[in-house]
Design a protein around this motif. Structure first.
Motif, PDB file in Angstrom:
ATOM      1  N   ARG A  91      41.825  39.978  40.493  1.00 21.40           N
ATOM      2  CA  ARG A  91      41.986  39.085  39.347  1.00 21.40           C
ATOM      3  C   ARG A  91      42.834  37.861  39.706  1.00 21.40           C
ATOM      4  NH1 ARG A  91      44.422  39.851  33.173  1.00 21.40           N
ATOM      5  NH2 ARG A  91      43.467  37.914  32.488  1.00 21.40           N
ATOM      6  N   SER A  92      43.940  38.080  40.380  1.00 27.49           N
ATOM      7  CA  SER A  92      44.814  36.962  40.721  1.00 27.49           C
ATOM      8  C   SER A  92      44.095  35.961  41.615  1.00 27.49           C
ATOM      9  CB  SER A  92      46.075  37.490  41.402  1.00 27.49           C
ATOM     10  OG  SER A  92      46.937  36.437  41.738  1.00 27.49           O
ATOM     11  N   SER A  93      43.395  36.454  42.629  1.00 25.98           N
ATOM     12  CA  SER A  93      42.716  35.556  43.568  1.00 25.98           C
ATOM     13  C   SER A  93      41.659  34.713  42.869  1.00 25.98           C
ATOM     14  CB  SER A  93      42.067  36.372  44.690  1.00 25.98           C
ATOM     15  OG  SER A  93      43.039  37.105  45.415  1.00 25.98           O
ATOM     16  N   CYS A  96      43.153  32.406  39.699  1.00 22.86           N
ATOM     17  CA  CYS A  96      43.945  31.246  40.125  1.00 22.86           C
ATOM     18  C   CYS A  96      43.044  30.162  40.695  1.00 22.86           C
ATOM     19  CB  CYS A  96      44.997  31.681  41.143  1.00 22.86           C
ATOM     20  SG  CYS A  96      46.330  32.679  40.442  1.00 22.86           S
ATOM     21  N   ALA A  97      42.051  30.579  41.486  1.00 26.41           N
ATOM     22  CA  ALA A  97      41.096  29.609  42.024  1.00 26.41           C
ATOM     23  C   ALA A  97      40.303  28.946  40.904  1.00 26.41           C
ATOM     24  CB  ALA A  97      40.156  30.290  43.009  1.00 26.41           C
ATOM     25  N   ALA A  98      39.913  29.733  39.903  1.00 24.34           N
ATOM     26  CA  ALA A  98      39.150  29.172  38.776  1.00 24.34           C
ATOM     27  C   ALA A  98      39.990  28.195  37.969  1.00 24.34           C
ATOM     28  CB  ALA A  98      38.650  30.297  37.882  1.00 24.34           C
ATOM     29  N   ALA A  99      41.266  28.501  37.775  1.00 21.54           N
ATOM     30  CA  ALA A  99      42.136  27.599  37.018  1.00 21.54           C
ATOM     31  C   ALA A  99      42.277  26.258  37.740  1.00 21.54           C
ATOM     32  CB  ALA A  99      43.508  28.244  36.818  1.00 21.54           C
ATOM     33  N   ALA A 100      42.435  26.317  39.066  1.00 25.08           N
ATOM     34  CA  ALA A 100      42.540  25.075  39.836  1.00 25.08           C
ATOM     35  C   ALA A 100      41.255  24.262  39.741  1.00 25.08           C
ATOM     36  CB  ALA A 100      42.860  25.401  41.300  1.00 25.08           C
ATOM     37  N   VAL A 150      31.829  28.729  37.281  1.00 28.77           N
ATOM     38  CA  VAL A 150      31.546  30.046  37.871  1.00 28.77           C
ATOM     39  C   VAL A 150      31.622  31.151  36.805  1.00 28.77           C
ATOM     40  CG1 VAL A 150      32.194  29.483  40.239  1.00 28.77           C
ATOM     41  CG2 VAL A 150      33.972  30.169  38.615  1.00 28.77           C
ATOM     42  N   PRO A 151      30.903  31.017  35.692  1.00 30.39           N
ATOM     43  CA  PRO A 151      31.014  32.029  34.638  1.00 30.39           C
ATOM     44  C   PRO A 151      30.602  33.424  35.074  1.00 30.39           C
ATOM     45  CG  PRO A 151      29.133  30.585  34.240  1.00 30.39           C
ATOM     46  CD  PRO A 151      29.934  29.958  35.337  1.00 30.39           C
ATOM     47  N   SER A 152      29.677  33.511  36.044  1.00 30.39           N
ATOM     48  CA  SER A 152      29.226  34.831  36.490  1.00 30.39           C
ATOM     49  C   SER A 152      30.322  35.599  37.219  1.00 30.39           C
ATOM     50  CB  SER A 152      27.995  34.701  37.386  1.00 30.39           C
ATOM     51  OG  SER A 152      28.293  33.965  38.560  1.00 30.39           O
ATOM     52  N   VAL A 153      31.323  34.890  37.721  1.00 30.84           N
ATOM     53  CA  VAL A 153      32.432  35.555  38.411  1.00 30.84           C
ATOM     54  C   VAL A 153      33.245  36.405  37.439  1.00 30.84           C
ATOM     55  CG1 VAL A 153      34.580  35.154  39.709  1.00 30.84           C
ATOM     56  CG2 VAL A 153      32.543  33.822  40.226  1.00 30.84           C
ATOM     57  N   TRP A 154      33.169  36.085  36.153  1.00 28.67           N
ATOM     58  CA  TRP A 154      33.929  36.850  35.163  1.00 28.67           C
ATOM     59  C   TRP A 154      33.538  38.322  35.173  1.00 28.67           C
ATOM     60  CZ3 TRP A 154      38.284  36.985  32.941  1.00 28.67           C
ATOM     61  CH2 TRP A 154      38.502  37.764  31.805  1.00 28.67           C
ATOM     62  N   SER A 155      32.273  38.630  35.459  1.00 29.41           N
ATOM     63  CA  SER A 155      31.852  40.033  35.498  1.00 29.41           C
ATOM     64  C   SER A 155      32.569  40.777  36.623  1.00 29.41           C
ATOM     65  CB  SER A 155      30.332  40.141  35.660  1.00 29.41           C
ATOM     66  OG  SER A 155      29.920  39.604  36.905  1.00 29.41           O
ATOM     67  N   VAL A 156      32.846  40.101  37.729  1.00 21.99           N
ATOM     68  CA  VAL A 156      33.599  40.719  38.823  1.00 21.99           C
ATOM     69  C   VAL A 156      35.022  41.014  38.363  1.00 21.99           C
ATOM     70  CG1 VAL A 156      34.430  40.426  41.196  1.00 21.99           C
ATOM     71  CG2 VAL A 156      32.194  39.489  40.515  1.00 21.99           C
ATOM     72  N   VAL A 157      35.628  40.050  37.675  1.00 20.30           N
ATOM     73  CA  VAL A 157      36.975  40.240  37.152  1.00 20.30           C
ATOM     74  C   VAL A 157      37.004  41.376  36.142  1.00 20.30           C
ATOM     75  CG1 VAL A 157      38.832  39.175  35.827  1.00 20.30           C
ATOM     76  CG2 VAL A 157      37.629  37.845  37.570  1.00 20.30           C
ATOM     77  N   GLN A 158      36.028  41.408  35.249  1.00 21.78           N
ATOM     78  CA  GLN A 158      35.985  42.463  34.239  1.00 21.78           C
ATOM     79  C   GLN A 158      35.907  43.844  34.862  1.00 21.78           C
ATOM     80  OE1 GLN A 158      32.768  41.190  31.491  1.00 21.78           O
ATOM     81  NE2 GLN A 158      34.303  41.477  29.912  1.00 21.78           N
ATOM     82  N   ASN A 159      35.055  43.988  35.873  1.00 22.35           N
ATOM     83  CA  ASN A 159      34.915  45.294  36.516  1.00 22.35           C
ATOM     84  C   ASN A 159      36.216  45.737  37.170  1.00 22.35           C
ATOM     85  OD1 ASN A 159      32.220  45.547  35.792  1.00 22.35           O
ATOM     86  ND2 ASN A 159      31.464  44.639  37.687  1.00 22.35           N
ATOM     87  N   MET A 206      48.645  30.160  36.137  1.00 21.55           N
ATOM     88  CA  MET A 206      47.787  31.342  36.050  1.00 21.55           C
ATOM     89  C   MET A 206      48.373  32.498  36.834  1.00 21.55           C
ATOM     90  SD  MET A 206      44.990  32.695  34.819  1.00 21.55           S
ATOM     91  CE  MET A 206      43.670  31.509  34.461  1.00 21.55           C
ATOM     92  N   HIS A 207      48.900  32.207  38.028  1.00 19.40           N
ATOM     93  CA  HIS A 207      49.486  33.273  38.842  1.00 19.40           C
ATOM     94  C   HIS A 207      50.661  33.926  38.127  1.00 19.40           C
ATOM     95  CE1 HIS A 207      52.089  35.035  41.975  1.00 19.40           C
ATOM     96  NE2 HIS A 207      50.939  35.376  42.524  1.00 19.40           N
ATOM     97  N   ALA A 208      51.547  33.130  37.572  1.00 15.49           N
ATOM     98  CA  ALA A 208      52.695  33.679  36.850  1.00 15.49           C
ATOM     99  C   ALA A 208      52.248  34.471  35.628  1.00 15.49           C
ATOM    100  CB  ALA A 208      53.635  32.544  36.446  1.00 15.49           C
ATOM    101  N   HIS A 209      51.212  33.985  34.967  1.00 22.73           N
ATOM    102  CA  HIS A 209      50.662  34.638  33.777  1.00 22.73           C
ATOM    103  C   HIS A 209      50.141  36.032  34.118  1.00 22.73           C
ATOM    104  CE1 HIS A 209      48.482  35.135  30.042  1.00 22.73           C
ATOM    105  NE2 HIS A 209      47.303  35.101  30.647  1.00 22.73           N
ATOM    106  N   ILE A 210      49.356  36.139  35.172  1.00 22.82           N
ATOM    107  CA  ILE A 210      48.761  37.422  35.549  1.00 22.82           C
ATOM    108  C   ILE A 210      49.808  38.365  36.139  1.00 22.82           C
ATOM    109  CG2 ILE A 210      47.083  38.504  37.102  1.00 22.82           C
ATOM    110  CD1 ILE A 210      45.368  35.980  36.793  1.00 22.82           C
ATOM    111  N   ALA A 211      50.794  37.817  36.852  1.00 21.96           N
ATOM    112  CA  ALA A 211      51.792  38.636  37.541  1.00 21.96           C
ATOM    113  C   ALA A 211      52.686  39.411  36.582  1.00 21.96           C
ATOM    114  CB  ALA A 211      52.648  37.764  38.453  1.00 21.96           C
ATOM    115  N   LYS A 212      52.700  39.046  35.298  1.00 22.02           N
ATOM    116  CA  LYS A 212      53.543  39.772  34.337  1.00 22.02           C
ATOM    117  C   LYS A 212      53.203  41.260  34.305  1.00 22.02           C
ATOM    118  CE  LYS A 212      55.940  36.343  32.503  1.00 22.02           C
ATOM    119  NZ  LYS A 212      55.652  35.851  31.145  1.00 22.02           N
TER     120      LYS A 212
END
Length: 258
Positions: A91-93, A96-100, A150-159, A206-212
């Motif tokens: 998720r972090s990888s 963060c890339a998507a946010a940038a 890259v909306p299709s990448v969301w399915s990878v994150v969800q899984n 995004m990194h700080a957000h997810i790292a919580k």
């Protein structure tokens, strides 16, 4: 109870709906980590035949959310630190890339949609609607993926993030209050970085957000160590299924939390 009897929409198969129902019950701890479940009982409760239930169990075993033991039954996987770390890395990888990338590509209409998401979050927070809040949270992150192209990448994150979500929901329902207001503020900061067109800042926020969630898992292990433990009598069978290293990691995690 997992759910009311299935009411399958035309767009979903019975097998898929059964899978979603059981997965959701594992996610929200209706099915407790380490508990034994019955294929027959699930079929009765869901109003389905045993075939889609069996298919769902096989999928959930591949998802590492269930363990199936010959002659012993099916056990809900404990919260697993190895799966948690892997999910966090994915998720972090990716996010963060998507946010940038969203910060590079976003136009005024994109930023307006993100701000609408934050407004909806604020409204859900005001009425303490946690279910809606977390659904909106997913929608916000999907919107960033969409803006990044890259909306299709969301399915990878969800899984992957199901193992993060189990920790979040366990913390919320079994440990202590999960603070939601900071999430809204962090989303505002993300929108500001994307609107400003600053990729490095967007990725950092995004990194700080997810790292919580890293702090949350440590706190949950201290407060509810049993949620991370597989019954001792089943660890030998885990070794057979997953290999000695996997069983050793789980035993080590249990020892550390006792």
């Amino acid at each position: 109870m997992i759910a009311t009897p299935l009411q399958t929409p035309a767009s979903a198969s019975v097998s898929e709906e059964v899978y979603r129902a059981i997965r959701g019950a594992i996610l929200d701890l209706t099915l407790e980590p380490g508990s034994t479940i019955s294929e027959n009982a699930l079929a009765r409760e869901l109003g389905a035949s045993r075939t889609p239930v069996r298919e769902a169990i096989q999928r959930l075993e591949r998802d590492r959310l269930l363990f199936v033991f010959p002659q012993r039954g099916t056990v809900v996987a404990p919260l697993d630190l190895d799966e948690f770390r892997s999910a966090y890395f994915v998720r972090s990888s990716l996010e963060c890339a998507a946010a940038a990338e969203a910060a590079r590509l976003a136009g005024p209409a994109d930023v307006a949609r993100l701000r609408q998401h934050v407004d909806a979050h604020t409204a859900a927070l005001a009425v303490a609607d946690e279910s809606t809040f977390f659904a909106l949270n997913d929608a916000f992150h999907l919107e960033i993926m969409t803006i990044a192209g890259v909306p299709s990448v969301w399915s990878v994150v969800q899984n992957a993030k199901v193992h993060l979500d189990r920790v979040r929901i366990a913390h919320l329902t079994r440990a202590s209050t999960y603070p939601l207001a900071p999430i809204v503020e962090e989303h505002r900061q993300l929108v500001a970085a994307i609107a400003a067109g600053t990729p490095d800042e967007a990725a950092a926020v995004m990194h700080a957000h997810i790292a919580k969630v890293l702090h949350r898992v440590d706190l949950l292990r201290d407060l509810r160590p049993e949620l991370f433990e597989m019954p001792r009598e089943l660890t030998a069978q885990i070794r057979t299924i997953s290999g000695p290293a996997a069983a050793g990691r789980r035993l080590h995690s249990n020892d550390k939390s006792q």
